[in-house]
Design an enzyme around this catalytic site. Structure first.
Site, PDB file in Angstrom:
ATOM      1  N   PHE A 169      26.167 -20.847   6.664  1.00  0.00           N
ATOM      2  CA  PHE A 169      26.458 -20.701   8.096  1.00  0.00           C
ATOM      3  C   PHE A 169      26.922 -19.296   8.448  1.00  0.00           C
ATOM      4  CE2 PHE A 169      26.982 -25.311   7.359  1.00  0.00           C
ATOM      5  CZ  PHE A 169      26.048 -25.772   8.270  1.00  0.00           C
TER       6      PHE A 169
ATOM      7  N   CYS B 140      16.878 -16.552  11.888  1.00  0.00           N
ATOM      8  CA  CYS B 140      17.083 -18.004  11.831  1.00  0.00           C
ATOM      9  C   CYS B 140      16.745 -18.786  13.092  1.00  0.00           C
ATOM     10  CB  CYS B 140      18.527 -18.302  11.450  1.00  0.00           C
ATOM     11  SG  CYS B 140      18.841 -17.934   9.731  1.00  0.00           S
TER      12      CYS B 140
HETATM   13  C1  UDX Z   1      17.843 -16.401   4.113  1.00  0.00           C
HETATM   14  C2  UDX Z   1      17.542 -17.837   3.763  1.00  0.00           C
HETATM   15  O1  UDX Z   1      17.244 -17.954   2.465  1.00  0.00           O
HETATM   16  C3  UDX Z   1      16.610 -18.392   4.763  1.00  0.00           C
HETATM   17  O2  UDX Z   1      16.190 -19.671   4.502  1.00  0.00           O
HETATM   18  C4  UDX Z   1      17.398 -18.392   5.979  1.00  0.00           C
HETATM   19  O3  UDX Z   1      16.862 -19.199   6.961  1.00  0.00           O
HETATM   20  C5  UDX Z   1      17.497 -16.964   6.394  1.00  0.00           C
HETATM   21  O4  UDX Z   1      18.209 -16.306   5.464  1.00  0.00           O
HETATM   22  P1  UDX Z   1      17.491 -13.990   3.724  1.00  0.00           P
HETATM   23  O5  UDX Z   1      18.480 -13.850   2.636  1.00  0.00           O
HETATM   24  O6  UDX Z   1      17.900 -13.521   5.080  1.00  0.00           O
HETATM   25  O7  UDX Z   1      17.006 -15.484   3.816  1.00  0.00           O
HETATM   26  O8  UDX Z   1      16.075 -13.481   3.372  1.00  0.00           O
HETATM   27  P2  UDX Z   1      15.637 -12.120   2.714  1.00  0.00           P
HETATM   28  O9  UDX Z   1      16.608 -11.054   3.070  1.00  0.00           O
HETATM   29  O10 UDX Z   1      14.204 -11.992   3.049  1.00  0.00           O
HETATM   30  O11 UDX Z   1      15.817 -12.380   1.146  1.00  0.00           O
HETATM   31  C6  UDX Z   1      15.035 -13.223   0.371  1.00  0.00           C
HETATM   32  C7  UDX Z   1      14.771 -12.563  -0.966  1.00  0.00           C
HETATM   33  O12 UDX Z   1      14.137 -13.487  -1.838  1.00  0.00           O
HETATM   34  C8  UDX Z   1      13.882 -11.324  -0.916  1.00  0.00           C
HETATM   35  O13 UDX Z   1      14.564 -10.216  -1.431  1.00  0.00           O
HETATM   36  C9  UDX Z   1      12.675 -11.705  -1.783  1.00  0.00           C
HETATM   37  O14 UDX Z   1      12.155 -10.613  -2.526  1.00  0.00           O
HETATM   38  C10 UDX Z   1      13.251 -12.764  -2.687  1.00  0.00           C
HETATM   39  N1  UDX Z   1      12.245 -13.661  -3.274  1.00  0.00           N
HETATM   40  C11 UDX Z   1      11.348 -14.288  -2.499  1.00  0.00           C
HETATM   41  C12 UDX Z   1      12.257 -13.889  -4.647  1.00  0.00           C
HETATM   42  O15 UDX Z   1      13.051 -13.303  -5.383  1.00  0.00           O
HETATM   43  N2  UDX Z   1      11.349 -14.764  -5.179  1.00  0.00           N
HETATM   44  C13 UDX Z   1      10.412 -15.396  -4.427  1.00  0.00           C
HETATM   45  O16 UDX Z   1       9.610 -16.171  -4.941  1.00  0.00           O
HETATM   46  C14 UDX Z   1      10.418 -15.150  -3.034  1.00  0.00           C
HETATM   47  C1  UDX Z   2      22.959 -17.442  12.961  1.00  0.00           C
HETATM   48  C2  UDX Z   2      24.093 -18.474  12.911  1.00  0.00           C
HETATM   49  O1  UDX Z   2      25.171 -18.042  13.763  1.00  0.00           O
HETATM   50  C3  UDX Z   2      24.571 -18.667  11.496  1.00  0.00           C
HETATM   51  O2  UDX Z   2      25.564 -19.673  11.434  1.00  0.00           O
HETATM   52  C4  UDX Z   2      23.385 -19.041  10.629  1.00  0.00           C
HETATM   53  O3  UDX Z   2      23.764 -19.172   9.292  1.00  0.00           O
HETATM   54  C5  UDX Z   2      22.307 -18.001  10.735  1.00  0.00           C
HETATM   55  O4  UDX Z   2      21.926 -17.825  12.099  1.00  0.00           O
HETATM   56  P1  UDX Z   2      22.823 -14.786  12.902  1.00  0.00           P
HETATM   57  O5  UDX Z   2      21.425 -14.987  13.357  1.00  0.00           O
HETATM   58  O6  UDX Z   2      23.072 -13.913  11.722  1.00  0.00           O
HETATM   59  O7  UDX Z   2      23.502 -16.192  12.569  1.00  0.00           O
HETATM   60  O8  UDX Z   2      23.699 -14.180  14.111  1.00  0.00           O
HETATM   61  P2  UDX Z   2      24.326 -14.805  15.439  1.00  0.00           P
HETATM   62  O9  UDX Z   2      25.653 -14.205  15.616  1.00  0.00           O
HETATM   63  O10 UDX Z   2      24.243 -16.263  15.479  1.00  0.00           O
HETATM   64  O11 UDX Z   2      23.402 -14.179  16.586  1.00  0.00           O
HETATM   65  C6  UDX Z   2      22.048 -14.583  16.768  1.00  0.00           C
HETATM   66  C7  UDX Z   2      21.462 -13.912  18.001  1.00  0.00           C
HETATM   67  O12 UDX Z   2      22.036 -14.446  19.190  1.00  0.00           O
HETATM   68  C8  UDX Z   2      21.710 -12.406  18.068  1.00  0.00           C
HETATM   69  O13 UDX Z   2      20.556 -11.750  18.518  1.00  0.00           O
HETATM   70  C9  UDX Z   2      22.831 -12.275  19.067  1.00  0.00           C
HETATM   71  O14 UDX Z   2      22.847 -11.028  19.710  1.00  0.00           O
HETATM   72  C10 UDX Z   2      22.501 -13.406  20.019  1.00  0.00           C
HETATM   73  N1  UDX Z   2      23.682 -13.890  20.770  1.00  0.00           N
HETATM   74  C11 UDX Z   2      24.709 -14.485  20.117  1.00  0.00           C
HETATM   75  C12 UDX Z   2      23.727 -13.745  22.153  1.00  0.00           C
HETATM   76  O15 UDX Z   2      22.798 -13.211  22.759  1.00  0.00           O
HETATM   77  N2  UDX Z   2      24.823 -14.214  22.819  1.00  0.00           N
HETATM   78  C13 UDX Z   2      25.872 -14.813  22.205  1.00  0.00           C
HETATM   79  O16 UDX Z   2      26.834 -15.211  22.890  1.00  0.00           O
HETATM   80  C14 UDX Z   2      25.805 -14.949  20.801  1.00  0.00           C
END
Ligand code: UDX
Ligand code: UDX
Length: 459
Positions: free
Chosen positions: A163, A278
C-alpha cells in the site's frame, strides 16, 4: 518456521524500498533482491547513493546502512531463490497490450515466469509471497504451477499487497496504516506460513495493524483500495469543473466536505488528473474481472472513474489552446513537472504525458523541466519521432520559461512555489500565462506581477 533468508524477485519501485525496510528492521534476516535487468541491479549497487534507480526520500540512507550487510542486489536469480525460505514476487504486471483482455486485463506473463523459475530451482519448502498487485485468484494459478513440479517440494502462497505510495514510500513502510496478509486459512501449513510473515512485520508494526484474511480477500482488497482512492480524485476533479463554471473554489469545497468525519480530508486535492503505475491499471483490471462475470453495471461504474480522469487531462490542454487564442502552433509552452506526483522520478501514466501529446499534436513547442526526471525518460514517454524537434527537456526552470507564451504546472513539486516569479515573468512573452494544474501557486501574487492565471477548480 523462522525465516532467515528472503529473496525478492523484482528490484523496482515496490521491491527495492520494501526490501530495504525489511532488511533495516530485521538485521538477522538476509534479504536478497534479484532482477533480470542488470543495469537496474548495477544502479542499486552504485557506490554513490544518489544514483539509485528509484528516488524516494530517505531510501538512500536505509540502503546505505544495510547494503552488503544483510541487503544484497544481484542478477543471480536461481541462487537467491534456492537459498531463500520466503520469496516475494514483485515484478510488474502491466495492462495487457495484446490478445484477450487487451487494454484491460493484467498481463501475468512475468508472474508466471517467476512461478516457473521458482518451481525449477527450489529444492526445499518455500513460502511464496505475492507483492505485485494481481487479479483475484492469481494465487491459485501460481500454486497450480508450483504444485505440479513433481519435485516433492511444498509451497505456501501468501498475498501481501503493497500500500505504499511513491514519494512517501519509506514513511508508509515504516508506519503503515495496516499490513494485509492473505493465505490459506483452512490448513495448518497455510496458517503457519501467515504466522511466519506476521512475525517479520511484527519487528516494527504493532499487532493490531496486521490483518490476516483469506487469500482472495487480500487480493481483492488491494484492487478495491486503489479503486476507491482513484474514485475520490475523479470525484473532486468532477467538482473542479463545476467550480470553474460557477465561481466556487474547489479547495474550499474540499475543505468543507473533508471536515465531515465520514468523508475525511485526505485525497481530495483536485488536479490535472491522477497518474502512477497503479490506479488506471488496477481499475481496468477490476472492470475486466466484473465484465468476465457478466457484471456490466459494475464494470461501467468503475470505468467512469478512468473516463473522468481522461476528461480532466484533455480539458487541461484544451483550455491552454483556447486561452492562447485558439492556436498554440509555434508557441513555446513551458512544462514545470513531468513526474506523476512530487518527490518521485516515476513518470508512469503521468498526466503530463497526455497533456504534452495533445499540445505537440497542435504543433506547440513543449519544453520540460522536472527536478528528478531524466530527459531520456521524457522522450521515451512521448515515443514519437515526429515530435522530437518540438519537444525539449532542460535542467533549469528559468531557461524553460524564457520566451515562453505559457507555463503549465503538471507536478506539485514544492520548489515551484519558491521560484523568482518576477524573473520568470520578465523573461516570458506577453501576455504571460500560467496554467496551474496542481493548484499550488499563489495566483494573487502572480496576478500582481502581471501573469494571467488559470488554476484548476477556481472560477
Ligand atoms: C510494482 C508491482 O509489482 C505492481 O504489481 C504494482 O501494481 C506496481 O508496482 P514496480 O515495482 O512499480 O511494480 O514495477 P517496476 O519498477 O517495473 O519493477 C519491476 C521489476 O521486475 C523490474 O525491474 C523488472 O526488470 C523486474 N522483472 C520483471 C524481473 O526481474 N523478472 C521478470 O520476469 C519480470
Ligand atoms: C497508489 C496508492 O496510494 C498506494 O496505496 C498503492 O500501493 C499504489 O498506488 P501512488 O500511485 O504511488 O500510490 O501515489 P498516490 O499518492 O496514490 O497518487 C496517485 C495519483 O493521484 C498521483 O498522480 C497524484 O498526484 C494523484 N492525486 C492524489 C491527486 O490528484 N489528488 C489527491 O488528492 C491525491
Amino acid at each position: 518456521m523462522k525465516i532467515e533468508n528472503i529473496c525478492c524477485i523484482g528490484a523496482g519501485y515496490v521491491g527495492g524500498p520494501t526490501m530495504a525496510v525489511i532488511a533495516q528492521k530485521c538485521p538477522d534476516i538476509k534479504v536478497t533482491v534479484v532482477d533480470i535487468n542488470s543495469d537496474r541491479i548495477a544502479a542499486w549497487n552504485d557506490k554513490n547513493l544518489k544514483n539509485l534507480p528509484v528516488f524516494e526520500p530517505g531510501l538512500d540512507n536505509i540502503v546505505g546502512s544495510c547494503r552488503d550487510k544483510n541487503l544484497f542486489f544481484t542478477t543471480e536469480v536461481d541462487k537467491a531463490i534456492d537459498e531463500a525460505h520466503m520469496i516475494f514476487i514483485s515484478v510488474n504486471t502491466p495492462t495487457k497490450t495484446y490478445g484477450k483482455g487487451k487494454g484491460m486485463a493484467a498481463d501475468l506473463k512475468y508472474i508466471e515466469l517467476c512461478a516457473r523459475q521458482i518451481a525449477k530451482v527450489a529444492t526445499d519448502d518455500k513460502i511464496v509471497v505475492e507483492k505485485s498487485t494481481l487479479p483475484v485468484r492469481t494465487a491459485s494459478a501460481i500454486k497450480s504451477i508450483l504444485d505440479n513440479t513433481g519435485s516433492g517440494v511444498k509451497f505456501q502462497i501468501l498475498s501481501n499487497p503493497e500500500f505504499l505510495a511513491e514519494g512517501t514510500a519509506i514513511e508508509d513502510l515504516l508506519h503503515p496504516d495496516r499490513v494485509l496478509i492473505g493465505g490459506d486459512t483452512s490448513t495448518k501449513e497455510g496458517n503457519n506460513a501467515m504466522k511466519a510473515l506476521v512475525e517479520i512485520y511484527s519487528n516494527w508494526v504493532s499487532q493490531e495493524r496486521i490483518l490476516t484474511t483469506n487469500v482472495w480477500s487480500s487480493e481483492l482488497s488491494k484492487l478495491t483500495a486503489n479503486a476507491f482512492l482513484a474514485q475520490r480524485v475523479s470525484s473532486i476533479n468532477a467538482m473542479s469543473v463545476i467550480c470553474e463554471k460557477t465561481g466556487a473554489d474547489v479547495n474550499e469545497v474540499a475543505k468543507a466536505i473533508g471536515m465531515d468525519s465520514r468523508i475525511g480530508p485526505k485525497f481530495l486535492k483536485s488536479s490535472v488528473g491522477f497518474g502512477g503505475s497503479c490506479f488506471q491499471k488496477d481499475i481496468l483490471n477490476l472492470v475486466y474481472i466484473a465484465k468476465s462475470y457478466g457484471l456490466n453495471e459494475v464494470a461501467d461504474y468503475w470505468e467512469q472513474v478512468i473516463k473522468m480522469n481522461d476528461y480532466q487531462k484533455n480539458r487541461f490542454s484544451d483550455n491552454i489552446v483556447s486561452t492562447l487564442y485558439n492556436t498554440v502552433a509555434g508557441k513555446k509552452i513551458a512544462f514545470f513537472g513531468w513526474a506523476f506526483k512530487k518527490d518521485t522520478n516515476d513518470t508512469r501514466e503521468s498526466p503530463a504525458i497526455q497533456v504534452a501529446k495533445n499540445l505537440l499534436n497542435e504543433q506547440a513547442y513543449v519544453e520540460v523541466f522536472d527536478p528528478k526526471v531524466k530527459s531520456e525518460q521524457v522522450f521515451k514517454d512521448i515515443n514519437n519521432n515526429n515530435s522530437e524537434d518540438l519537444l525539449k527537456v532542460k535542467k533549469n526552470p528559468y531557461q524553460v520559461a524564457d520566451k515562453a507564451h505559457a507555463i503549465a504546472i503538471l507536478t506539485e513539486w514544492d520548489e515551484f512555489m519558491d521560484y523568482d516569479w518576477q524573473k520568470i515573468y520578465d523573461s516570458m512573452l506577453k501576455p504571460a500565462f500560467v496554467f496551474d494544474g496542481r493548484g499550488i501557486l499563489d495566483t494573487n501574487k502572480l496576478e500582481n506581477i502581471g501573469f494571467v492565471c488559470y488554476k484548476i477548480g477556481m472560477g
